[in-house]
Design an enzyme around this catalytic site. Sequence first.
Site, mmCIF file in Angstrom:
data_model
loop_
_atom_site.group_PDB
_atom_site.id
_atom_site.type_symbol
_atom_site.label_atom_id
_atom_site.label_comp_id
_atom_site.label_asym_id
_atom_site.label_seq_id
_atom_site.Cartn_x
_atom_site.Cartn_y
_atom_site.Cartn_z
ATOM 1 N N HIS A 180 42.091 44.039 -2.678
ATOM 2 C CA HIS A 180 42.073 45.456 -3.074
ATOM 3 C C HIS A 180 43.218 46.151 -2.350
ATOM 4 O O HIS A 180 43.246 46.216 -1.119
ATOM 5 C CB HIS A 180 40.731 46.102 -2.723
ATOM 6 C CG HIS A 180 39.629 45.675 -3.641
ATOM 7 N ND1 HIS A 180 38.335 45.493 -3.229
ATOM 8 C CD2 HIS A 180 39.654 45.397 -4.976
ATOM 9 C CE1 HIS A 180 37.594 45.115 -4.278
ATOM 10 N NE2 HIS A 180 38.374 45.053 -5.345
ATOM 11 N N GLU B 115 43.289 48.597 0.788
ATOM 12 C CA GLU B 115 42.608 48.191 2.022
ATOM 13 C C GLU B 115 43.628 47.591 2.984
ATOM 14 O O GLU B 115 43.603 46.398 3.301
ATOM 15 C CB GLU B 115 41.460 47.238 1.672
ATOM 16 C CG GLU B 115 40.415 47.945 0.802
ATOM 17 C CD GLU B 115 39.318 47.056 0.239
ATOM 18 O OE1 GLU B 115 39.221 45.883 0.612
ATOM 19 O OE2 GLU B 115 38.547 47.552 -0.617
ATOM 20 N N ARG C 50 43.701 50.707 -6.003
ATOM 21 C CA ARG C 50 42.824 49.572 -5.649
ATOM 22 C C ARG C 50 43.088 48.319 -6.501
ATOM 23 O O ARG C 50 43.036 47.195 -6.028
ATOM 24 C CB ARG C 50 41.372 50.022 -5.855
ATOM 25 C CG ARG C 50 40.307 48.939 -5.898
ATOM 26 C CD ARG C 50 38.969 49.583 -6.239
ATOM 27 N NE ARG C 50 37.926 48.639 -6.596
ATOM 28 C CZ ARG C 50 36.950 48.262 -5.773
ATOM 29 N NH1 ARG C 50 36.917 48.691 -4.532
ATOM 30 N NH2 ARG C 50 36.005 47.435 -6.173
ATOM 31 N N HIS D 201 37.811 42.144 3.099
ATOM 32 C CA HIS D 201 37.884 43.512 2.552
ATOM 33 C C HIS D 201 37.711 44.522 3.681
ATOM 34 O O HIS D 201 37.488 44.163 4.825
ATOM 35 C CB HIS D 201 36.757 43.730 1.538
ATOM 36 C CG HIS D 201 36.882 42.901 0.295
ATOM 37 N ND1 HIS D 201 37.150 43.451 -0.929
ATOM 38 C CD2 HIS D 201 36.794 41.563 0.085
ATOM 39 C CE1 HIS D 201 37.210 42.496 -1.829
ATOM 40 N NE2 HIS D 201 36.996 41.339 -1.250
ATOM 41 N N GLU E 133 33.748 42.722 5.353
ATOM 42 C CA GLU E 133 34.120 44.129 5.175
ATOM 43 C C GLU E 133 34.466 44.645 6.564
ATOM 44 O O GLU E 133 33.575 44.879 7.382
ATOM 45 C CB GLU E 133 32.938 44.934 4.621
ATOM 46 C CG GLU E 133 32.634 44.697 3.161
ATOM 47 C CD GLU E 133 33.487 45.563 2.247
ATOM 48 O OE1 GLU E 133 34.201 46.451 2.755
ATOM 49 O OE2 GLU E 133 33.435 45.328 1.032
#
Lengths: 93, 310
Positions: free
Chosen positions: B70, B73, B128, B197, B271
């Site tokens: 993405h 990020e 994104r 992520h 994440e």
Amino acid sequence: EKLFVGDQVLHIMASNEEHITLLRVLGEQEELQLDFWRHPTSPGHPVDLQVPFPSLQAVKIFLEVNNISYSIMIEDVQELLNEEKKTMKKSRR
Amino acid sequence: VERSTSTFDFASYHTLDEIYDWMDILVDNHPSLVSKIQIGQSYENRPLYVLKFSTGGPNRPAIWLDTGIHAREWITPATGIWTANKIAEEYGRDPSVTAILDSMDIFFEIVTNPDGFAFTHSNNRLWRKTRSTNTGSHCIGVDPNRNWDAGFGGSGSSSNPCSETYRGPYAHSEREVKAIVDFIRGHRKVKLVISIHSYSQMLLFPYGYKTAPVPDHQELNELAKKAVSDLAALYGTKYTYGSMVDTIYMADGTSIDWAYDNGVKYAFSFELRDTGRYGFLLPSTQIIPTATETWPALLDIMVHVLEHPY
């Protein structure tokens, strides 16, 4: 280059399923141009929502009318981006 | 032009060109360990590079790591650069890294979505998706983490090209995704996939597209528990962990579900930092702390895979 002057990111706490549904409905209103940074999933999970400046008033009223609590996570997205650019330039020098 | 990894600023965000130049420097500095391979081209014809860490030996079992799927990020490729450098520097020093690389290869795609990443530097910092065009729509791009053939098309993704979670017209429609699919399928011995992520502080494993637990749920859960505990040891950063569907939300067509359904028992999605402060605009001062705290968790998972061959 897309600018984000006055855009805010709201940190929203949905306390029940109804709030989650309302937030999803809010997100579907294309004219508001909202961008979920963290999507509404379940009560207790925070939701982060980037709101363009022209939509701020409508979104905040929507949240307040529906008793959905929120705080401002980023006051002005563009200010943070300017800061980021400055840092990168400095590092390159 | 920076010609040494010792002068490269790991505590700053970098453009795609700078990152691709840095890859060459890493290879130059560790020629017997690191090589750069191209696994395909993006929609806008940028090369899709993967760093290969290998001490030799044909057809070894392998680990796949990726960051930056993405585009916005940014903390993930920045962490990826630090981590790749760490792997190269710790081989021969750290017993765990040495043991892993003496038996396995590591493949690391630092910028998995280069078109999107370049776009975040030139046009829209908060982009994104990929940059492919969508027939019949003015909206650009597909969410490359809803495009995999694992529950593709279900309710945990969008059929609307204007949505940030648009799944694309068909599974693996995105070149960036197809390149990885072809690579992992062709390799046949990838034993671990970790996709990185930001920013919810979670360590997730399959499934995301259905609520049924995977057969290896207990083992993955225990491993995730240990990894997040070791991650927290450095700065006290709290991560939650569990299956994607139970921990975050239902998500169809994700890379780790595809990996699991295609025989990769160990499939995780990280994440990274942070919760509720900066989101995708994490200040560069947090790159090193983020990467440093993530490292022991990554190492835990890699060592576990080394010690549990299948």
